[in-house]
Motif scaffolding. Sequence first.
Motif, PDB file in Angstrom:
ATOM      1  N   ARG A   1     -46.164  -1.309  56.417  1.00  0.00           N
ATOM      2  CA  ARG A   1     -45.092  -1.822  55.298  1.00  0.00           C
ATOM      3  C   ARG A   1     -45.819  -2.277  53.890  1.00  0.00           C
ATOM      4  NH1 ARG A   1     -43.892  -5.951  58.251  1.00  0.00           N
ATOM      5  NH2 ARG A   1     -41.928  -5.528  58.887  1.00  0.00           N
ATOM      6  N   ARG A   2     -46.986  -2.520  54.111  1.00  0.00           N
ATOM      7  CA  ARG A   2     -47.955  -2.751  53.002  1.00  0.00           C
ATOM      8  C   ARG A   2     -48.301  -1.414  52.258  1.00  0.00           C
ATOM      9  NH1 ARG A   2     -51.945  -7.990  53.530  1.00  0.00           N
ATOM     10  NH2 ARG A   2     -50.452  -9.264  54.493  1.00  0.00           N
ATOM     11  N   LYS A   3     -48.671  -0.245  53.294  1.00  0.00           N
ATOM     12  CA  LYS A   3     -49.037   0.824  52.564  1.00  0.00           C
ATOM     13  C   LYS A   3     -47.776   1.342  51.724  1.00  0.00           C
ATOM     14  CE  LYS A   3     -53.318   0.635  54.072  1.00  0.00           C
ATOM     15  NZ  LYS A   3     -54.563   0.855  53.199  1.00  0.00           N
ATOM     16  N   SER A   4     -46.715   1.306  52.514  1.00  0.00           N
ATOM     17  CA  SER A   4     -45.366   2.451  51.676  1.00  0.00           C
ATOM     18  C   SER A   4     -45.405   1.660  50.355  1.00  0.00           C
ATOM     19  CB  SER A   4     -44.179   1.458  52.463  1.00  0.00           C
ATOM     20  OG  SER A   4     -43.702   0.200  52.390  1.00  0.00           O
ATOM     21  N   ALA A   5     -46.069   0.561  49.805  1.00  0.00           N
ATOM     22  CA  ALA A   5     -45.868   0.327  48.568  1.00  0.00           C
ATOM     23  C   ALA A   5     -46.948   1.272  47.465  1.00  0.00           C
ATOM     24  CB  ALA A   5     -46.229  -1.011  48.187  1.00  0.00           C
ATOM     25  N   ARG A   6     -47.488   1.878  48.251  1.00  0.00           N
ATOM     26  CA  ARG A   6     -48.698   2.863  47.540  1.00  0.00           C
ATOM     27  C   ARG A   6     -48.540   4.410  47.977  1.00  0.00           C
ATOM     28  NH1 ARG A   6     -54.019  -0.792  48.939  1.00  0.00           N
ATOM     29  NH2 ARG A   6     -53.380  -2.762  48.429  1.00  0.00           N
ATOM     30  N   GLY A   7     -47.560   4.697  48.670  1.00  0.00           N
ATOM     31  CA  GLY A   7     -47.042   6.141  48.842  1.00  0.00           C
ATOM     32  C   GLY A   7     -46.378   6.274  49.989  1.00  0.00           C
ATOM     33  N   THR A   8     -46.376   7.585  50.452  1.00  0.00           N
ATOM     34  CA  THR A   8     -45.652   7.881  51.935  1.00  0.00           C
ATOM     35  C   THR A   8     -46.379   7.537  52.900  1.00  0.00           C
ATOM     36  OG1 THR A   8     -46.515  10.055  51.649  1.00  0.00           O
ATOM     37  CG2 THR A   8     -44.340   9.776  50.656  1.00  0.00           C
ATOM     38  N   VAL A   9     -45.698   6.889  54.158  1.00  0.00           N
ATOM     39  CA  VAL A   9     -46.449   6.265  55.262  1.00  0.00           C
ATOM     40  C   VAL A   9     -45.902   7.142  56.472  1.00  0.00           C
ATOM     41  CG1 VAL A   9     -47.087   4.423  56.499  1.00  0.00           C
ATOM     42  CG2 VAL A   9     -47.003   4.288  54.059  1.00  0.00           C
ATOM     43  N   LEU A  10     -46.799   7.647  57.666  1.00  0.00           N
ATOM     44  CA  LEU A  10     -46.268   7.974  58.698  1.00  0.00           C
ATOM     45  C   LEU A  10     -46.800   7.233  59.773  1.00  0.00           C
ATOM     46  CD1 LEU A  10     -44.823   9.888  60.781  1.00  0.00           C
ATOM     47  CD2 LEU A  10     -47.055  11.361  60.753  1.00  0.00           C
ATOM     48  N   LEU A  11     -46.072   6.701  60.604  1.00  0.00           N
ATOM     49  CA  LEU A  11     -46.494   5.861  61.768  1.00  0.00           C
ATOM     50  C   LEU A  11     -46.152   6.396  62.931  1.00  0.00           C
ATOM     51  CD1 LEU A  11     -47.544   3.120  63.101  1.00  0.00           C
ATOM     52  CD2 LEU A  11     -45.171   1.938  62.576  1.00  0.00           C
ATOM     53  N   THR A  12     -46.762   6.589  63.987  1.00  0.00           N
ATOM     54  CA  THR A  12     -46.580   7.318  65.235  1.00  0.00           C
ATOM     55  C   THR A  12     -47.158   6.841  66.273  1.00  0.00           C
ATOM     56  OG1 THR A  12     -46.442   9.661  66.010  1.00  0.00           O
ATOM     57  CG2 THR A  12     -48.616   9.110  64.961  1.00  0.00           C
ATOM     58  N   CYS A  13     -46.674   7.106  67.554  1.00  0.00           N
ATOM     59  CA  CYS A  13     -47.514   6.831  68.792  1.00  0.00           C
ATOM     60  C   CYS A  13     -47.067   7.583  69.853  1.00  0.00           C
ATOM     61  CB  CYS A  13     -47.277   5.259  69.317  1.00  0.00           C
ATOM     62  SG  CYS A  13     -45.478   5.173  69.348  1.00  0.00           S
ATOM     63  N   ALA A  14     -47.647   7.414  71.041  1.00  0.00           N
ATOM     64  CA  ALA A  14     -47.243   8.559  72.098  1.00  0.00           C
ATOM     65  C   ALA A  14     -45.743   8.046  72.508  1.00  0.00           C
ATOM     66  CB  ALA A  14     -48.204   8.733  73.323  1.00  0.00           C
ATOM     67  N   SER A  15     -45.669   6.983  72.733  1.00  0.00           N
ATOM     68  CA  SER A  15     -44.499   6.347  73.474  1.00  0.00           C
ATOM     69  C   SER A  15     -43.115   6.420  72.568  1.00  0.00           C
ATOM     70  CB  SER A  15     -44.634   4.922  73.880  1.00  0.00           C
ATOM     71  OG  SER A  15     -43.351   4.554  74.402  1.00  0.00           O
ATOM     72  N   ARG A  16     -42.184   6.848  73.185  1.00  0.00           N
ATOM     73  CA  ARG A  16     -40.763   6.937  72.353  1.00  0.00           C
ATOM     74  C   ARG A  16     -40.185   5.667  72.489  1.00  0.00           C
ATOM     75  NH1 ARG A  16     -36.920  12.128  72.971  1.00  0.00           N
ATOM     76  NH2 ARG A  16     -38.210  13.814  72.402  1.00  0.00           N
ATOM     77  N   THR A  17     -40.408   5.038  73.365  1.00  0.00           N
ATOM     78  CA  THR A  17     -39.874   3.462  73.345  1.00  0.00           C
ATOM     79  C   THR A  17     -40.736   2.617  72.397  1.00  0.00           C
ATOM     80  OG1 THR A  17     -39.279   3.840  75.738  1.00  0.00           O
ATOM     81  CG2 THR A  17     -38.995   1.692  74.959  1.00  0.00           C
ATOM     82  N   LEU A  18     -41.833   2.823  72.461  1.00  0.00           N
ATOM     83  CA  LEU A  18     -42.650   1.827  71.215  1.00  0.00           C
ATOM     84  C   LEU A  18     -42.177   2.464  69.937  1.00  0.00           C
ATOM     85  CD1 LEU A  18     -44.584  -0.240  70.479  1.00  0.00           C
ATOM     86  CD2 LEU A  18     -46.417   1.745  70.947  1.00  0.00           C
ATOM     87  N   ALA A  19     -41.990   3.833  69.637  1.00  0.00           N
ATOM     88  CA  ALA A  19     -41.797   4.064  68.380  1.00  0.00           C
ATOM     89  C   ALA A  19     -40.216   3.889  67.882  1.00  0.00           C
ATOM     90  CB  ALA A  19     -41.772   5.584  68.426  1.00  0.00           C
ATOM     91  N   ALA A  20     -39.433   3.531  68.973  1.00  0.00           N
ATOM     92  CA  ALA A  20     -37.970   3.009  68.806  1.00  0.00           C
ATOM     93  C   ALA A  20     -38.121   1.465  68.274  1.00  0.00           C
ATOM     94  CB  ALA A  20     -37.131   3.287  69.765  1.00  0.00           C
ATOM     95  N   HIS A  21     -39.122   0.842  68.950  1.00  0.00           N
ATOM     96  CA  HIS A  21     -39.187  -0.532  68.691  1.00  0.00           C
ATOM     97  C   HIS A  21     -39.870  -0.727  67.188  1.00  0.00           C
ATOM     98  CE1 HIS A  21     -40.401  -4.610  69.001  1.00  0.00           C
ATOM     99  NE2 HIS A  21     -41.732  -4.365  68.834  1.00  0.00           N
ATOM    100  N   LEU A  22     -40.753   0.114  66.990  1.00  0.00           N
ATOM    101  CA  LEU A  22     -41.354  -0.031  65.685  1.00  0.00           C
ATOM    102  C   LEU A  22     -40.238   0.485  64.573  1.00  0.00           C
ATOM    103  CD1 LEU A  22     -45.059   1.461  66.566  1.00  0.00           C
ATOM    104  CD2 LEU A  22     -44.614  -0.715  65.490  1.00  0.00           C
TER     105      LEU A  22
END
Length: 541
Positions: A253-274
């Motif tokens: 959330r904070r980094k998005s104010a300074r540029g584009t951000v990609l957040l990733t993880c191995a789990s599809r369920t965790l990614a949906a939660h995030l």
Amino acid sequence: MRIVPSEISSRTRSVAERSVFAALKAIPDKESVALHSVHLPAHRYKRVGEVDFVVITPQLILFIEVKGGGVAFRDGRWQYGRGDGHMDTRAEGPFEQASSGMHELEREFQTAVDGLRGRSAVGGYLVITPNVDLPPMTTYEPEQYLGQTAYAGGKGLEAAIRRAGRYWPSKGRNKSAITPISAQLRGDILRAVRPEFDLVPNLQSRITDLEATFERLTTEQLERIDELEDNPRLIWTGGAGTGKTFLAAEAARRKSARGTVLLTCASRTLAAHLSSILSGEPVVVLPFDRLAEIRGRSFDHLIVDEAQDLMSFEHLGRLDELVRGGLDKGQWIFMLDQNNQVLSPEGYDPEAWKYLRELGAMTASLRRNCRNTKQIVKQVQRYTGADLGVAMAGQGEQVAFAKVTSREDEAVALDAHLRRLLDDGVAPRDITLVSASGNWEKTSARLSNRFSKIERYADTVGTGRSRNRITWSSVVDFKGLENQVVCLIDLDIEVLEGRLDAIYVAWTRARAHLWIATLPGVNRVLREIGAAGLEREGETG
């Protein structure tokens, strides 16, 4: 001095009350007992909740009123500091408040305690202002008051109680009162008043307590971001429950104010939660197996949660392509649980981990477990040897093991436990059934009488649906996630053999309460794992 309850509730915000609680507990008096009004949602008696402490001694029943912060008396009205710079103004002073509470409870005792029918025990009150000294006033006698100087951080409380024990029996209104108060009568008074002061809080009340602690602790974890924000490449390590996913979302959330951000993880369920957490934020959230959808793009910031699942040169190479400047010069944060390196080494390359650390990254360790109760942390550490950090969320229930003989028996035991949870005020949405086998078609939950009202967590996360239903999840899908109550089912020997990670991941999902059904043979394997864990402790202790 014995105090009931033995531990103060985390919902008691008053620093002054906490100080008096500790001071009473430290008094070397085996005859007296102190009762603290625990402000829980389950409390039934508001007027009892307005009395801070009642101390039952052989000499008297002492009612204590505690006023923390600043206290002022102007134009016939009292003002009390709230700790936030504001003052509450009331016509009733602390001595009148203590006196009225005393009289009200004395009347209650006379109807509830056989030994006090038509009589009274010696009663008195004491007002304590731990942070200020009131000037002498006509509204109180010296024996009725304990100010900052005499209180001395709690050291003067014992003397004040002794002084009150000499003063109140000599008061005119107490001439005919019972004194001394026998041990039997003190016990009768305690048994009569204890339900009003020490109602056993239901599980939902304890969840509310733990939730407040969790919110405070995760707020403190944000300091990590403030401390390390100027470092372009960061690695945060910590066991389950140390707030990695929470920090990953906040960092994105904070980094998005300074540029584009990609957040990733191995789990599809965790990614949906995030993704649901960051809904409305300019952050791209994708599970690793869907990164092909953004092939050719390059992001200013890369954040990887549960990075131990992606710790191979192949996976790091894919991530390298997605951050501007690559991993060696780009800006990124990796969240890593090093326990899984030992518990589930398949697919984890220690050379890849060494390479990542050598890219000029600053590494910080998260040591405060703000998810799990002390009981859950202790069990996980005993069986796996994993380091979950210092348990900060507080006390909870003991981990419950239910020995079952078959899938059908497991379903019966599960139904009985779910009934107990729901009767205890727990909301269905706060309960997740975590399946060790992960087989939705063959899970014992299908044999439950409640199956029609159970939903798969993976089908609901990130959808915005807020139905108050019990959820079901595989261990894999629930990795990185959590719920207040976790019931572990479908746990058989095949799942456990050589799979410490199954215990580690499943058991650490519970924040307040963990229930485990064990099929035949499982208890033996758990005992063997536990013995091995204790042996490891002995070797390293």
